[in-house]
Design a protein around this motif. Structure first.
Motif, PDB file in Angstrom:
ATOM      1  N   GLY A  22     -14.434  -5.500 -42.173  1.00  0.00           N
ATOM      2  CA  GLY A  22     -13.262  -4.625 -42.150  1.00  0.00           C
ATOM      3  C   GLY A  22     -12.053  -5.129 -42.907  1.00  0.00           C
ATOM      4  N   ASN A  33      -9.741 -12.037 -37.162  1.00  0.00           N
ATOM      5  CA  ASN A  33     -10.419 -13.308 -37.473  1.00  0.00           C
ATOM      6  C   ASN A  33     -11.372 -13.189 -38.656  1.00  0.00           C
ATOM      7  OD1 ASN A  33     -11.948 -11.598 -35.569  1.00  0.00           O
ATOM      8  ND2 ASN A  33     -13.503 -13.196 -35.669  1.00  0.00           N
ATOM      9  N   PHE A  70     -31.032  -7.859 -27.248  1.00  0.00           N
ATOM     10  CA  PHE A  70     -31.332  -9.229 -26.796  1.00  0.00           C
ATOM     11  C   PHE A  70     -30.079  -9.945 -26.334  1.00  0.00           C
ATOM     12  CE2 PHE A  70     -29.665 -12.032 -30.148  1.00  0.00           C
ATOM     13  CZ  PHE A  70     -29.396 -11.126 -31.156  1.00  0.00           C
ATOM     14  N   LEU A 117     -10.445  -8.958 -31.137  1.00  0.00           N
ATOM     15  CA  LEU A 117     -10.965  -7.589 -30.933  1.00  0.00           C
ATOM     16  C   LEU A 117     -10.416  -6.623 -31.990  1.00  0.00           C
ATOM     17  CD1 LEU A 117     -10.790  -7.142 -27.033  1.00  0.00           C
ATOM     18  CD2 LEU A 117     -12.828  -7.531 -28.418  1.00  0.00           C
ATOM     19  N   VAL A 165     -28.692 -13.975 -26.092  1.00  0.00           N
ATOM     20  CA  VAL A 165     -28.981 -15.298 -26.656  1.00  0.00           C
ATOM     21  C   VAL A 165     -29.622 -16.228 -25.624  1.00  0.00           C
ATOM     22  CG1 VAL A 165     -26.600 -16.062 -26.190  1.00  0.00           C
ATOM     23  CG2 VAL A 165     -27.940 -17.247 -27.916  1.00  0.00           C
ATOM     24  N   CYS A 202     -27.636  -6.807 -31.243  1.00  0.00           N
ATOM     25  CA  CYS A 202     -26.935  -7.983 -30.725  1.00  0.00           C
ATOM     26  C   CYS A 202     -25.669  -7.575 -29.989  1.00  0.00           C
ATOM     27  CB  CYS A 202     -26.606  -8.881 -31.915  1.00  0.00           C
ATOM     28  SG  CYS A 202     -25.535 -10.240 -31.513  1.00  0.00           S
ATOM     29  N   GLY A 203     -24.910  -6.640 -30.578  1.00  0.00           N
ATOM     30  CA  GLY A 203     -23.644  -6.241 -29.968  1.00  0.00           C
ATOM     31  C   GLY A 203     -23.277  -4.827 -30.355  1.00  0.00           C
ATOM     32  N   TYR A 208     -16.043  -1.552 -44.832  1.00  0.00           N
ATOM     33  CA  TYR A 208     -16.445  -0.271 -44.226  1.00  0.00           C
ATOM     34  C   TYR A 208     -15.234   0.611 -43.920  1.00  0.00           C
ATOM     35  CZ  TYR A 208     -15.022  -2.023 -39.599  1.00  0.00           C
ATOM     36  OH  TYR A 208     -14.288  -2.505 -38.548  1.00  0.00           O
ATOM     37  N   LYS A 236     -12.182 -10.295 -46.160  1.00  0.00           N
ATOM     38  CA  LYS A 236     -13.465 -10.597 -45.514  1.00  0.00           C
ATOM     39  C   LYS A 236     -14.614 -10.405 -46.505  1.00  0.00           C
ATOM     40  CE  LYS A 236     -11.959  -9.671 -40.795  1.00  0.00           C
ATOM     41  NZ  LYS A 236     -12.342  -9.223 -39.470  1.00  0.00           N
ATOM     42  N   ASN A 271     -24.159  -5.595 -34.847  1.00  0.00           N
ATOM     43  CA  ASN A 271     -23.078  -6.177 -34.042  1.00  0.00           C
ATOM     44  C   ASN A 271     -22.086  -5.139 -33.559  1.00  0.00           C
ATOM     45  OD1 ASN A 271     -23.658  -8.992 -34.121  1.00  0.00           O
ATOM     46  ND2 ASN A 271     -23.013  -9.043 -36.266  1.00  0.00           N
ATOM     47  N   TYR A 320     -16.817  -1.262 -26.958  1.00  0.00           N
ATOM     48  CA  TYR A 320     -16.372  -2.049 -25.798  1.00  0.00           C
ATOM     49  C   TYR A 320     -15.078  -1.551 -25.154  1.00  0.00           C
ATOM     50  CZ  TYR A 320     -19.806  -5.608 -27.310  1.00  0.00           C
ATOM     51  OH  TYR A 320     -20.945  -6.288 -27.678  1.00  0.00           O
ATOM     52  N   GLY A 348     -17.605 -12.279 -39.165  1.00  0.00           N
ATOM     53  CA  GLY A 348     -17.292 -12.880 -37.872  1.00  0.00           C
ATOM     54  C   GLY A 348     -18.195 -14.059 -37.560  1.00  0.00           C
ATOM     55  N   ALA A 349     -18.062 -14.548 -36.323  1.00  0.00           N
ATOM     56  CA  ALA A 349     -18.765 -15.775 -35.917  1.00  0.00           C
ATOM     57  C   ALA A 349     -20.283 -15.621 -36.029  1.00  0.00           C
ATOM     58  CB  ALA A 349     -18.373 -16.123 -34.488  1.00  0.00           C
ATOM     59  N   VAL A 350     -20.833 -14.556 -35.470  1.00  0.00           N
ATOM     60  CA  VAL A 350     -22.280 -14.353 -35.477  1.00  0.00           C
ATOM     61  C   VAL A 350     -22.732 -13.851 -36.852  1.00  0.00           C
ATOM     62  CG1 VAL A 350     -24.198 -13.034 -34.479  1.00  0.00           C
ATOM     63  CG2 VAL A 350     -22.359 -13.869 -32.990  1.00  0.00           C
TER      64      VAL A 350
HETATM   65  P1  NDP Z   1     -16.641 -11.665 -34.355  1.00  0.00           P
HETATM   66  O1  NDP Z   1     -16.232 -13.033 -34.749  1.00  0.00           O
HETATM   67  O2  NDP Z   1     -17.492 -10.880 -35.301  1.00  0.00           O
HETATM   68  O3  NDP Z   1     -15.309 -10.855 -34.009  1.00  0.00           O
HETATM   69  C1  NDP Z   1     -15.345  -9.531 -33.700  1.00  0.00           C
HETATM   70  C2  NDP Z   1     -15.307  -8.662 -34.985  1.00  0.00           C
HETATM   71  O4  NDP Z   1     -15.786  -7.378 -34.670  1.00  0.00           O
HETATM   72  C3  NDP Z   1     -13.918  -8.435 -35.516  1.00  0.00           C
HETATM   73  O5  NDP Z   1     -13.489  -9.493 -36.331  1.00  0.00           O
HETATM   74  C4  NDP Z   1     -14.071  -7.139 -36.283  1.00  0.00           C
HETATM   75  O6  NDP Z   1     -14.469  -7.404 -37.608  1.00  0.00           O
HETATM   76  C5  NDP Z   1     -15.244  -6.464 -35.582  1.00  0.00           C
HETATM   77  N1  NDP Z   1     -14.797  -5.260 -34.869  1.00  0.00           N
HETATM   78  C6  NDP Z   1     -13.899  -5.168 -33.885  1.00  0.00           C
HETATM   79  N2  NDP Z   1     -13.750  -3.887 -33.477  1.00  0.00           N
HETATM   80  C7  NDP Z   1     -14.581  -3.151 -34.232  1.00  0.00           C
HETATM   81  C8  NDP Z   1     -14.874  -1.764 -34.307  1.00  0.00           C
HETATM   82  N3  NDP Z   1     -14.295  -0.871 -33.501  1.00  0.00           N
HETATM   83  N4  NDP Z   1     -15.781  -1.369 -35.229  1.00  0.00           N
HETATM   84  C9  NDP Z   1     -16.376  -2.251 -36.032  1.00  0.00           C
HETATM   85  N5  NDP Z   1     -16.131  -3.582 -36.015  1.00  0.00           N
HETATM   86  C10 NDP Z   1     -15.243  -4.026 -35.115  1.00  0.00           C
HETATM   87  O7  NDP Z   1     -17.375 -11.704 -32.959  1.00  0.00           O
HETATM   88  P2  NDP Z   1     -18.767 -12.432 -32.654  1.00  0.00           P
HETATM   89  O8  NDP Z   1     -19.366 -12.835 -33.931  1.00  0.00           O
HETATM   90  O9  NDP Z   1     -18.538 -13.432 -31.609  1.00  0.00           O
HETATM   91  O10 NDP Z   1     -19.647 -11.252 -32.021  1.00  0.00           O
HETATM   92  C11 NDP Z   1     -20.227 -10.259 -32.856  1.00  0.00           C
HETATM   93  C12 NDP Z   1     -21.060  -9.330 -31.987  1.00  0.00           C
HETATM   94  O11 NDP Z   1     -22.126 -10.059 -31.405  1.00  0.00           O
HETATM   95  C13 NDP Z   1     -20.283  -8.701 -30.834  1.00  0.00           C
HETATM   96  O12 NDP Z   1     -20.703  -7.368 -30.699  1.00  0.00           O
HETATM   97  C14 NDP Z   1     -20.722  -9.515 -29.636  1.00  0.00           C
HETATM   98  O13 NDP Z   1     -20.603  -8.813 -28.435  1.00  0.00           O
HETATM   99  C15 NDP Z   1     -22.161  -9.807 -30.009  1.00  0.00           C
HETATM  100  N6  NDP Z   1     -22.746 -10.979 -29.350  1.00  0.00           N
HETATM  101  C16 NDP Z   1     -23.921 -10.809 -28.673  1.00  0.00           C
HETATM  102  C17 NDP Z   1     -24.571 -11.873 -28.098  1.00  0.00           C
HETATM  103  C18 NDP Z   1     -25.883 -11.650 -27.431  1.00  0.00           C
HETATM  104  O14 NDP Z   1     -26.408 -12.565 -26.768  1.00  0.00           O
HETATM  105  N7  NDP Z   1     -26.472 -10.465 -27.566  1.00  0.00           N
HETATM  106  C19 NDP Z   1     -23.977 -13.221 -28.120  1.00  0.00           C
HETATM  107  C20 NDP Z   1     -22.758 -13.307 -28.908  1.00  0.00           C
HETATM  108  C21 NDP Z   1     -22.171 -12.210 -29.485  1.00  0.00           C
HETATM  109  P3  NDP Z   1     -14.211  -6.341 -38.792  1.00  0.00           P
HETATM  110  O15 NDP Z   1     -12.833  -6.644 -39.310  1.00  0.00           O
HETATM  111  O16 NDP Z   1     -15.282  -6.650 -39.746  1.00  0.00           O
HETATM  112  O17 NDP Z   1     -14.292  -4.978 -38.190  1.00  0.00           O
END
Ligand code: NDP
Length: 355
Positions: A201, A347, A297, A343, A299, A266-267, A220, A205, A244, A272, A179-181
């Protein structure tokens, strides 16, 4: 008079968001105001019994913005509960073009990153927008200002440098790694001379993570045992864990940390959409015996470093050291679909909407 299209949170999400939680509405925008001087722009000097202007260009000089790219991010789901009422325009960031201006700091034609919400147009007094870096090269899409060269990239950088204080030679685990982060965090750790293990996932990827130079990557969703997958990827364990996802993944990952390991929380995207709170296993004993450090934390804590950090990451991108895919959905009408798709994990890289 300009008419903006907006996406409104019709009702609070219950569980996973649904189409019917969103409503497309029109909003009439008034012409951007030319600030001039307001009462608040004067300083009163009691001994002189007079006021003098505190500044000629007051912050009330407004600009009209037109959205070019909008971001859909995981935080919108938990923050919708704490920051929004039903009926509010969805929160969010966008790259916008200034199309009318009374504010010399933001001339017509310049691009800004703004906290404008899900809107096609917006009037801003300048307090919620930041100009895109002056040095932004034409060859780099401005959409990256919402991704690797924006908030998600900064999150990756600060999570590693400020929270984990990661060192060359250490081993990092990152989840939601495609993902993005996550994809930026893994690449930065590689640049710092670390071994990087990523989990994501989907097989596509995992292939992307290998392309990015991750040492080990696994899906995973298809491994028979997460514990085995983590052990196979790094039998000696993990020094740092960029978290995350949270939930059950986290419970297993913590058992694979080395002594004195650091966990940057981070997340917790796996939590959610929960309607009932998940419970244990609880990490305390593991943390005590291995003397782990776990720190959540935001950002925004290092906002004062953003300009220097963004320039650093833009340089890495231009040097080909930081590669960033985007998952682009076209059409403002498709904002909810893009959000829900992200979600669901559709992506690879940063989820973006192009107006
Ligand atoms: P992503 O681009 O990573 O998109 C979200 C990804 O999360 C999905 O592509 C999916 O990937 C994965 N996902 C969704 N549902 C689940 C689940 N139930 N179990 C496991 N993985 C899941 O998002 P970001 O990179 O923008 O954000 C990543 C994390 O960082 C988030 O938790 C976000 O809230 C957090 N964040 C925190 C910040 C902070 O300041 N603390 C700032 C920005 C982001 P996959 O197919 O691999 O499961």
């Amino acid at each position: 008079m300009v008419q903006a299209k907006t996406w409104v949170l019709k009702q609070h999400f219950e569980g996973f968001p649904k189409d019917t939680d969103f409503e497309l509405k029109l909003e009439q925008l008034s012409k951007p105001k030319d600030g001039g001087l307001r009462f608040s722009d004067f300083i009163f000097f009691p001994y002189l019994l007079c006021c003098i202007p505190s500044g000629i260009y007051s912050c009330s000089s407004e600009v009209l913005l037109e959205a070019v790219f909008l971001s859909v991010d995981p935080y919108m789901r938990p923050y919708s509960r704490v920051r929004m009422q039903a009926g509010d325009v969805m929160i969010g960031t966008q790259v916008a073009k200034v199309i009318q201006s009374n504010n010399p700091s933001f001339p017509v034609g310049c691009h800004v990153v703004g906290q404008c919400g899900w809107r096609t147009h917006n009037v801003s007094d300048g307090s919620d927008i930041t100009k895109v870096l002056d040095a932004w090269p034409q060859s780099v899409s401005l959409s990256h200002a919402l991704g690797a060269i924006g908030m998600p990239g900064l999150t990756a950088l600060y999570g590693l440098e400020e929270v984990c204080a990661i060192k060359p030679g250490e081993t990092l685990l990152v989840n939601a790694a495609a993902g993005a982060v996550g994809s930026v965090a893994g690449q930065i750790a590689k640049l710092k001379g670390c071994k990087v293990v990523g989990s994501a996932g989907g097989d596509d990827k995992v292939a992307y993570l290998k392309e990015l130079g991750f040492d080990q990557a696994f899906n995973y969703k298809t491994v028979s045992s997460l514990e085995e997958a983590l052990k196979n990827a790094s039998p000696e364990g993990y020094d740092c864990y960029f978290e995350n996802v949270g939930g059950p993944f986290s419970s297993v990952a913590i058992t694979q940390m080395k002594a004195f390991g650091r966990i940057a929380v981070c997340g917790g995207i796996s939590l959610y959409n929960d309607t009932t709170q998940q419970t244990g296993p609880y990490p305390q004993l593991e943390m005590i015996f291995k003397q782990l450090k776990m720190e959540g934390f935001l950002v925004s804590r290092w906002e004062h470093k953003n300009e220097e950090s963004l320039k650093r990451m833009l340089t890495w991108m231009q040097e080909g050291k930081l590669k960033c895919k985007e998952h682009v959905t076209v059409g403002f009408e498709n904002m909810p679909a893009a959000f829900m798709g992200m979600l669901r994990g559709e992506n690879i890289g940063k989820a973006i909407v192009k107006v």
